[in-house]
Design a protein around this motif. Structure first.
Motif, short mmCIF file in Angstrom:
data_model
loop_
_atom_site.label_atom_id
_atom_site.label_comp_id
_atom_site.label_asym_id
_atom_site.label_seq_id
_atom_site.Cartn_x
_atom_site.Cartn_y
_atom_site.Cartn_z
N ALA A 32 -0.22 -3.91 24.65
CA ALA A 32 -0.84 -4.92 25.55
C ALA A 32 -0.43 -6.35 25.22
O ALA A 32 -0.35 -7.30 25.99
N LEU A 33 -0.39 -6.68 23.94
CA LEU A 33 0.03 -8.01 23.41
C LEU A 33 1.38 -8.48 23.89
O LEU A 33 1.83 -9.59 23.93
N ARG A 34 2.06 -7.81 24.72
CA ARG A 34 3.58 -8.14 25.27
C ARG A 34 3.14 -8.96 26.65
O ARG A 34 3.89 -9.84 27.09
N ASP A 35 1.68 -8.59 27.00
CA ASP A 35 1.49 -9.32 28.51
C ASP A 35 0.23 -10.45 28.24
O ASP A 35 0.01 -11.16 29.36
N VAL A 36 -0.16 -10.71 26.98
CA VAL A 36 -1.27 -11.51 26.88
C VAL A 36 -1.14 -12.17 25.51
O VAL A 36 -0.66 -11.54 24.67
N SER A 37 -1.72 -13.26 25.10
CA SER A 37 -1.77 -13.90 23.96
C SER A 37 -2.79 -13.42 23.15
O SER A 37 -4.20 -12.91 23.72
N PRO A 38 -2.74 -13.20 21.86
CA PRO A 38 -3.58 -12.39 21.07
C PRO A 38 -5.10 -12.85 21.12
O PRO A 38 -6.14 -12.21 21.53
N LEU A 39 -5.32 -14.11 21.19
CA LEU A 39 -6.62 -14.81 21.05
C LEU A 39 -7.30 -14.64 22.65
O LEU A 39 -8.49 -14.53 22.74
N ALA A 205 -13.94 -18.13 22.60
CA ALA A 205 -13.70 -19.13 23.77
C ALA A 205 -13.46 -20.55 23.04
O ALA A 205 -12.52 -21.15 23.48
N THR A 206 -14.03 -20.82 22.20
CA THR A 206 -13.87 -22.20 21.49
C THR A 206 -12.61 -22.13 20.74
O THR A 206 -11.96 -23.31 20.79
#
Length: 308
Positions: A32-39, A205-206
């Motif tokens: 999934a990290l191909r499509d979204v930044s890790p944090l 979130a922070t």
């Protein structure tokens, strides 16, 4: 009529299912990290898990006191740090390596209890097998994370950034479990689970800007990973784990827990076609043996489990 399963049998099967899910999530998240930044992935996952637990435990949440709030804050901080390190590390290493390094938490928890201040009242001091298990596990970590031919002069340079971040994750998860040992007996399980995940979501979130500019492309594999990790691997797994350990002896729980990196390794091979070389496999085996020394030989002690 078919016979109903006993609580012990049900606990074995349900906890095994949790371990399988935890093992598979390494591969799901890696893909999934191909499509979204890790944090950002962590923030989405934890937010969904918090919503699910808040709905399920809404009655318990009406009676939260100051101690529960402080406990949720403490435990949630360590949980958030562990997940942030783990997912950031997973983006930079293989799913199999991430699973085995994260598994070191099972060795770190009893090792840390050598410090009296870190032990809860019902936790005994570590036995000699803990030292042997720690040595074997960390030798295994050396073989797992360094390429063949690594010299002492280039030892730390050769270890990948992802491996170092994942080791930080194991330390944070160990601190999470130690803090749980001090607080879980005084706070209802539903309250503590919901509060710690809510705190973790706020921290994520922070700290989101730390990981660079967040990005996301909503694809089927990302949505599947979010659903599985938030609802099954976090919200449901926390609930099942708490119930199952009431019906299982420590050694049975330990044996099931040591299977998690094995399932992760198998899933990474079948789905992502990741392979561990002979040296890495030797390291992974030493880590498993070290975990076995730490958790299976001592008897009568509660087993440390951790979320993935």
């Amino acid at each position: 009529m078919p016979r109903r399963l006993s609580p012990t049998t049900s606990a074995h099967l349900l906890l095994l299912a949790v371990v399988v899910v935890w093992g598979a999530t390494f591969v799901l998240v890696k893909d999934a990290l191909r499509d979204v930044s890790p944090l950002l992935f962590n923030l989405l996952r934890m937010s969904l898990a918090f919503i699910a637990l808040a709905v399920v435990n809404h009655r318990q949440l009406r009676h939260i006191d100051h101690y529960a709030l402080r406990s949720g804050l403490l435990v949630g901080i360590f949980l958030a740090v562990g997940y942030q390190f783990q997912t950031a590390g997973l983006a930079r290493t293989t799913a199999a390596k991430s699973a085995f390094i994260t598994g070191l938490v099972v060795v770190l928890v009893p090792l840390f209890t050598a410090v009296p201040a870190l032990r809860s009242p019902n936790t005994p001091a570590p036995r000699w097998t803990t030292a042997i298990g720690a040595i074997l596990a960390f030798v295994g970590l050396f073989f797992l994370t360094t390429p063949t031919g690594t010299s002492w002069q280039t030892l730390f340079v050769s270890v990948g950034t992802g491996d170092i971040l994942t080791l930080g994750c194991a330390v944070a998860f160990a601190a999470h479990l130690l803090s749980l040992a001090h607080t879980s007996t005084k706070v209802p399980a539903g309250q503590l689970a919901t509060l710690q995940i809510g705190v973790a979501a706020l921290i994520m979130a922070t700290t989101l800007p730390i990981g660079g500019r967040p990005y996301v492309v909503y694809t089927p594999r990302l949505l599947v990973a979010l659903v599985v990790t938030s609802l099954l691997a976090t919200a449901a797994a926390f609930t099942i784990q708490s119930w199952a350990q009431q019906h299982l002896p420590p050694t049975h729980t330990a044996i099931l827990l040591t299977l998690e990196p094995v399932f992760a390794c198998l899933t990474s091979f079948l789905v992502l076609h990741e392979r561990l070389g002979r040296r890495s496999l030797s390291g992974a085996a030493l880590i498993l043996i070290g975990i076995g020394f730490t958790e299976l030989i001592p008897s009568g002690r509660s087993v440390s489990t951790y979320p993935i």
